[in-house]
Design a protein around this motif. Structure first.
Motif, PDB file in Angstrom:
ATOM      1  N   GLU A 185      -6.830  13.335   2.258  1.00 28.87           N
ATOM      2  CA  GLU A 185      -6.644  14.363   1.223  1.00 28.87           C
ATOM      3  C   GLU A 185      -7.761  15.402   1.281  1.00 28.87           C
ATOM      4  OE1 GLU A 185      -4.367  11.452  -2.036  1.00 28.87           O
ATOM      5  OE2 GLU A 185      -6.474  12.007  -2.304  1.00 28.87           O
ATOM      6  N   ARG A 207       3.870  11.814   1.434  1.00 26.68           N
ATOM      7  CA  ARG A 207       3.685  12.758   0.321  1.00 26.68           C
ATOM      8  C   ARG A 207       3.821  14.199   0.817  1.00 26.68           C
ATOM      9  NH1 ARG A 207      -0.471  15.328  -2.537  1.00 26.68           N
ATOM     10  NH2 ARG A 207      -2.231  14.204  -1.605  1.00 26.68           N
ATOM     11  N   LEU A 208       3.229  14.485   1.977  1.00 24.45           N
ATOM     12  CA  LEU A 208       3.359  15.851   2.528  1.00 24.45           C
ATOM     13  C   LEU A 208       4.833  16.195   2.733  1.00 24.45           C
ATOM     14  CD1 LEU A 208       0.482  16.202   5.178  1.00 24.45           C
ATOM     15  CD2 LEU A 208       0.465  16.738   2.735  1.00 24.45           C
ATOM     16  N   THR A 267      -8.044  17.053   5.777  1.00 27.80           N
ATOM     17  CA  THR A 267      -6.905  17.613   6.515  1.00 27.80           C
ATOM     18  C   THR A 267      -6.767  19.115   6.327  1.00 27.80           C
ATOM     19  OG1 THR A 267      -5.787  15.489   6.258  1.00 27.80           O
ATOM     20  CG2 THR A 267      -4.423  17.357   6.954  1.00 27.80           C
ATOM     21  N   ARG A 288      -7.305   7.085   2.007  1.00 25.93           N
ATOM     22  CA  ARG A 288      -6.409   8.094   1.433  1.00 25.93           C
ATOM     23  C   ARG A 288      -7.202   9.352   1.066  1.00 25.93           C
ATOM     24  NH1 ARG A 288      -4.421   5.102  -2.473  1.00 25.93           N
ATOM     25  NH2 ARG A 288      -2.493   4.475  -1.443  1.00 25.93           N
ATOM     26  N   ARG A 289      -8.339   9.162   0.406  1.00 24.45           N
ATOM     27  CA  ARG A 289      -9.132  10.346   0.022  1.00 24.45           C
ATOM     28  C   ARG A 289      -9.611  11.115   1.249  1.00 24.45           C
ATOM     29  NH1 ARG A 289     -11.387   6.819  -3.946  1.00 24.45           N
ATOM     30  NH2 ARG A 289     -13.357   6.581  -2.828  1.00 24.45           N
ATOM     31  N   LEU A 347       0.775  -1.237   0.000  1.00 21.86           N
ATOM     32  CA  LEU A 347       0.000   0.000   0.000  1.00 21.86           C
ATOM     33  C   LEU A 347       0.808   1.289   0.000  1.00 21.86           C
ATOM     34  CD1 LEU A 347      -2.834  -1.046   2.475  1.00 21.86           C
ATOM     35  CD2 LEU A 347      -3.087  -0.624   0.029  1.00 21.86           C
ATOM     36  N   PHE A 348       2.148   1.157   0.020  1.00 24.56           N
ATOM     37  CA  PHE A 348       2.956   2.378  -0.010  1.00 24.56           C
ATOM     38  C   PHE A 348       3.011   2.932  -1.426  1.00 24.56           C
ATOM     39  CE2 PHE A 348       5.674   0.795   3.806  1.00 24.56           C
ATOM     40  CZ  PHE A 348       4.656   1.165   4.671  1.00 24.56           C
ATOM     41  N   PRO A 349       3.164   4.267  -1.560  1.00 27.64           N
ATOM     42  CA  PRO A 349       3.278   4.866  -2.892  1.00 27.64           C
ATOM     43  C   PRO A 349       4.444   4.249  -3.645  1.00 27.64           C
ATOM     44  CG  PRO A 349       3.466   6.563  -1.164  1.00 27.64           C
ATOM     45  CD  PRO A 349       3.236   5.274  -0.489  1.00 27.64           C
ATOM     46  N   GLN A 379       8.973   8.744  -1.965  1.00 29.40           N
ATOM     47  CA  GLN A 379       7.846   8.671  -1.033  1.00 29.40           C
ATOM     48  C   GLN A 379       7.789   7.314  -0.346  1.00 29.40           C
ATOM     49  OE1 GLN A 379       4.023  10.524  -2.527  1.00 29.40           O
ATOM     50  NE2 GLN A 379       5.266  10.655  -4.367  1.00 29.40           N
ATOM     51  N   ARG A 380       8.136   6.276  -1.101  1.00 31.32           N
ATOM     52  CA  ARG A 380       8.089   4.935  -0.504  1.00 31.32           C
ATOM     53  C   ARG A 380       9.084   4.826   0.648  1.00 31.32           C
ATOM     54  NH1 ARG A 380       7.091  -0.551  -3.827  1.00 31.32           N
ATOM     55  NH2 ARG A 380       5.040   0.453  -3.805  1.00 31.32           N
ATOM     56  N   PHE A 414       0.320   8.943   3.049  1.00 34.76           N
ATOM     57  CA  PHE A 414      -0.165  10.319   2.915  1.00 34.76           C
ATOM     58  C   PHE A 414       0.847  11.302   3.527  1.00 34.76           C
ATOM     59  CE2 PHE A 414      -2.598  13.922   4.772  1.00 34.76           C
ATOM     60  CZ  PHE A 414      -2.998  14.516   3.581  1.00 34.76           C
ATOM     61  N   ALA A 472       7.431  14.738   1.142  1.00 32.40           N
ATOM     62  CA  ALA A 472       8.097  14.787  -0.166  1.00 32.40           C
ATOM     63  C   ALA A 472       7.779  16.082  -0.904  1.00 32.40           C
ATOM     64  CB  ALA A 472       7.670  13.591  -1.016  1.00 32.40           C
ATOM     65  N   GLU A 473       6.594  16.637  -0.654  1.00 36.18           N
ATOM     66  CA  GLU A 473       6.217  17.902  -1.301  1.00 36.18           C
ATOM     67  C   GLU A 473       6.603  19.108  -0.440  1.00 36.18           C
ATOM     68  OE1 GLU A 473       2.061  17.591  -2.328  1.00 36.18           O
ATOM     69  OE2 GLU A 473       2.426  16.007  -3.817  1.00 36.18           O
TER      70      GLU A 473
END
Lengths: 487, 487, 487
Positions: free
Chosen positions: A400, A441-442, A403, A396-397, A9-11, A16-17, A438, A444-445
């Motif tokens: 997204e 990703r935050l 939050t 996940r949604r 389930l990891f990206p 990100q992983r 999730f 990583a971005e």
């Protein structure tokens, strides 16, 4: 989790992983807090061995039986009991083989994920289910289930469950929880606690409501022939539930509607119901009014309120007529929160002594209503995605969507809400993995520093559910502070 | 943007990130077009220094105070004024420290992003807010705010703002905009322009509506005791706003409903309202009718119409009773556009002389109603995601949802809609970064050539908002051509 | 697909892209099953050459003309015929040039994708459309269209279409399908089959409904002056359609409402309609009732029911008044399924002999209603995302939303639903690429083994549509088994 593919389930993106792995490692082995679910307390009170694999994993799991029904395989062929006692398949192995023959239907579903990971992590079976492997898997599971290490309490320890809440009606004598307490497993602060779920004495449309109310009076030693006696009896039972370790109540209503009636109006509705003269609008109004009453009681006795609205029960009427309730015939409906919750929020929405955890089956309210409400009222928390929404993509949604307006700290942590004891570790593991992805990703971005993401994932997996459901200590930085309350 | 992590908000995957960087570089330093917002024109007219950091960034920002309220910290403790003058926290440093102690609540929120990047890019402070750094950040900001380089007009230049629209009611004498014009900052084609927002003289449910209408008459030199005089007065005020540089009007209604009444019917409603006899349905009908009237006026005077529907004002009644309007107590409600806009669209929907920019708080209308409408009517444009939706995840979902049906050129470009002057550059930067990431994905998936993505991102950041809001020249390729109009 | 950028629409991340390529390779050259669409059967019956490029690709495509209308270019300038015969642009080259000048409007839209890939794969033209290339592209296409290899039947072969279903009304004499059968192209099991679409004799609000019903009687040799005769006539026509190869019916209604009336009630409604006395509620009730009647007929004759609800026809009234139906003036509306479908599902929902394929224009029902219904009733299947939703982003969201509850095998496979013959291969290719990307992510996240993903994508592209629409053999593992049915 031992046995599970490390990157499940990891990206896929490498950066990100790697972050997801790092974050997940912090929560992988944390104890499980399960503040809401439907495990039968008898299971742990009596610690009796589990039945055969089919009766353990298939017959009682409506996620599975409804999927086969959707492809023309009737539940009776999977051993689901009929109301009128018509014969159903009784041979566990036959049920298991029949299920295995339809396993491909579950590709991409959480049921596939939960079951497969349960085989691996609980039963150490790494075979893929199918007609060719059905018997071997069945036999190996059956053998394990005969061992003492596979008795419920042994698995409870192995699953690292710190607290498990079951759900009982006020009409339950809580005998099993007494047994658990006597064994050092239950009671306030115990490992197995109860939850106060009064639907069958609150919902006038519930079969036998009036009889239930009478029975409630007997159990509570109050005269429930009158509305004041009815309220008094509910308070007595809440005391009994608190004494059995309950930290929350749960309310399953068709809608989220709340209403504040005068005592006189409420008493009239109650009497009309008791005389069998209440119509659907009366029943809805009484349910709505009682939610506000329960909120008031919560401020007194501290029980956290859970609200589960939006399920149209027994939508599949043939299924209900043939097999009864809770066998896969319920369907969600559009749920409105903003106007529905107004009376409750006007009364107590800014009072941090109250905690209301709101769930939904309608994800199309996440950013429009639920996040703005939870991010604007002290009493409201968002429950984890529920039932049809309790799966990786929606988990996940959910993050997204909510939050940005509600943050992480107005959510209540993951809730498994399950009847399937053996799936509890996997379900929590899935939620932890999705949160790790999730948060990764935050990071990583460049939207959140790694150290804060690390603190957050531990809060989501462990501290937040304990705090919101008043289990153990409150999560210091988010508890209402000495600065006082908003009202 | 100088000071900001270069890859902030860009997709993590290396190929897309490289493309996003390349596209973002084209718009990073473009001037800011801010065609709609709520900056107080006095700020720039008088160019007075800003107050202390808490009064500048926390006290007036309801995104921040509502989040703390949601965790039990009352707004009074953050210095939000009370209606009845009850004492509130007045010490800026105390407010700042209290806020800093709750900073973790904002993880994953746009407020965190905006504030953090404001520290960095405006105040050159790269510390992470927290109890340990609160004082240092406060002191460094306070010191900067005392410097002339941090006066509003200096920052306006530094922020590279080309045009900033404020929002005034028809009852505003536009004195501050006159001052700005006198200083060479305002007036038609100026850097600071106004917007015509008539809600307080259109919405009969607005406190003091009848008095406002009377006042409107005095300002306009028309007899607003009658409906024709009322319309004439509104036309006069629109002329005054156009003379003060306005290129658009703005309409904040509970719903998107429009209605076309006969003059006689409208006059009856108006009279009923003036006599204080209008009910909620009358008020809704009058608001709906006036939207069609304003569309007609727009075709005459060229003001672009903005429609902001769907906010339930003052849902948090305790908050409203204690602190009044616009302090975080508003919540979105489900918004229907298709049937609501029909009367307006039947009248003028295919007339390219009219421009109606529609916003939403309900993202669950993006693909079902908003994109099909904007992609099928000459007069309609989609406004940027608004308020609770004004954040990276939703900005991304907006493009993913509406582009396939409405394309890029039926959207109106980013609108910051903010009261927080110092956050304007960051908000536009976030939108530019999200568009860069979205376009980068289209390029990476071979759906759009890089050179067209490059042209598109420049249009989105600069040319489209100017064209749609009639600021400067129209965007040539998308303007109604000499080929003529659809009606 | 030859001519298409190999990685078009695949996820950018290298690992997933490699998996997507591998999965896509399995379906890239599979024959096309097109069980629902709006190709004119005359095209293939007469095999006449196509008109000029503008008349082939632009004039009849409302996706294109509505986008230009949304930017102020009226459809008459693109050659869309007017109802009253007012002159419109007739020069193909002028239309083509005008369209090319607005090509940038389609950036990020499926129209851009479909058209560009059609240039490449069908006409071997790799130029980018624009004012500079318009003429060359026009001339090269025109030249190709003159060649015998570009006649409809030749393209049909080249497109590898195995089965194409057209859509006819019961009032169609099916003459063209007779011609196709005579040529060995049509009839039961043929390559070109029809679909029974009775809206114009079922919907009392349809222009000329009563006359249509009379005509229906003549065609069927039944007295449609009475309700029983009306039902008999519909059954006769269904027989004729089955004889012409139809395997499904199609029903386009404003809502998904179903209703089960007694024969007497239905007869009364029918008579009221025939006397021109039916109001909107009568018409809605009759449409709703007839859906249940058609379900009953389907159980008898085996036609698969398709339900296309939620389009508000002719919302753009100026467009309808000027150019008539089906030119881009329809807009979706919110669609409720749960309560609307209850009467139909109560009657036949668990009967696997019935197949109802439900489509939607409202993606905000995917997880709340459609997936739970399809995953809980034997008769229900989810149709592919339709019309405004028929594009890469939504095709992806559809899988992400419905798979967790309905799986893959309660969906019906891709349906192009198009009027544009030359775009058929590209549309199916896009769907196959999106499914490849989605399955690649499941594999990359260790949620599905590669070999099962491979089996699944072949099922989605080929076996599922054949099975659900009863074309050729049923997909063995998912067909109702000898175990019997649920009802």
């Amino acid at each position: 989790m031992p046995g599970i593919t490390p990157d499940l389930l990891f990206p896929a993106e490498a950066g990100q992983r790697a972050l997801a792995r790092e974050l997940y490692a912090l929560v992988e082995s944390l104890p499980i807090i399960s503040p809401h679910g439907h495990i039968d307390p008898a299971l742990l009170a009596e610690d009796t061995p589990f039945p055969d694999p089919a009766r353990l994993l298939i017959v009682p799991d409506h996620y599975l039986t409804r999927m086969l029904l959707s492809q023309g395989v009737p539940p009776a062929q999977l051993g689901v009991p009929t109301r009128d006692g018509d014969p159903v398949e009784t041979d566990g192995r036959t049920i298991w083989r029949r299920f295995a023959a339809h396993w491909h239907l579950f590709r991409g579903t959480p049921s596939r994920l939960w079951l497969e990971q349960t085989f691996r992590t609980v039963f150490d079976i790494d075979l893929r289910l199918g007609p060719d492997t059905a018997d071997e898997i069945y036999d190996r599971m059956a053998a394990k289930l005969a061992e003492p290490e596979f008795r419920p309490r042994a698995l409870f320890e192995r699953f690292r469950i710190e607290v498990l809440a079951t759900t009982e009606s006020p009409l339950d004598d809580l005998g099993r929880h007494a047994k658990l307490a006597a064994d050092g497993w239950g009671g306030p602060g115990g490992r197995v606690i109860t939850t106060f779920r009064p639907d069958n004495v609150v919902d006038m449309e519930f079969e036998g409501w009036a009889e239930n109310v009478a029975w409630l009076g007997e159990l509570a030693g109050e005269d429930t022939g009158t509305y004041p006696g009815y309220l008094a009896a509910l308070r007595r039972r809440r005391e009994a539930f608190v004494a059995a370790g309950a930290t929350s109540s749960d309310h399953g209503h068709p809608t989220a509607r709340t209403l504040r009636l005068s005592d006189a109006e409420a008493a009239q509705l109650f009497d009309r119901g008791m005389r069998g003269r209440a119509d659907a609008a009366d029943a809805e109004a009484f349910r709505a009014h009682m939610l506000v009453e329960f909120a008031r009681m919560s401020i007194d006795d501290g029980l956290v309120m859970q609200l589960h609205p939006g399920s149209v029960r027994n939508h599949n009427r043939w299924l209900y007529a043939t097999h009864g309730r809770d066998v896969g015939g319920d369907i969600p409906q559009a749920t409105e929160y903003l106007h529905a919750l107004t009376p409750l929020l006007d009364a107590y929405g800014n009072d941090p002594r109250l905690r209301v955890v709101v769930y939904t089956l309608d994800e199309y309210t996440f950013t429009r209503e639920l996040a703005p409400l939870a991010g604007g009222y002290a009493a409201l928390y968002l429950g984890a995605p529920w039932w049809f929404l309790d799966a990786p993509e929606v988990l996940r949604r959910f993050r997204e969507a909510v939050t940005e307006t509600a943050g992480f700290y107005n959510t209540a942590g993951f809730v498994d809400d399950t009847r399937a004891f053996c799936s509890i570790p996997v379900r929590h593991d899935v939620a932890r993995r999705i949160d790790a992805g999730f948060l990764a990703r935050l990071v990583a971005e460049h939207r959140l520093p790694l150290d804060e993401a690390a603190e957050t994932i531990v809060d989501l997996a462990y501290h937040l559910p304990k705090k919101v459901f008043r289990i153990g200590e409150p999560l210091a930085p988010t508890a209402p502070t000495s600065e006082g309350s908003a009202q």
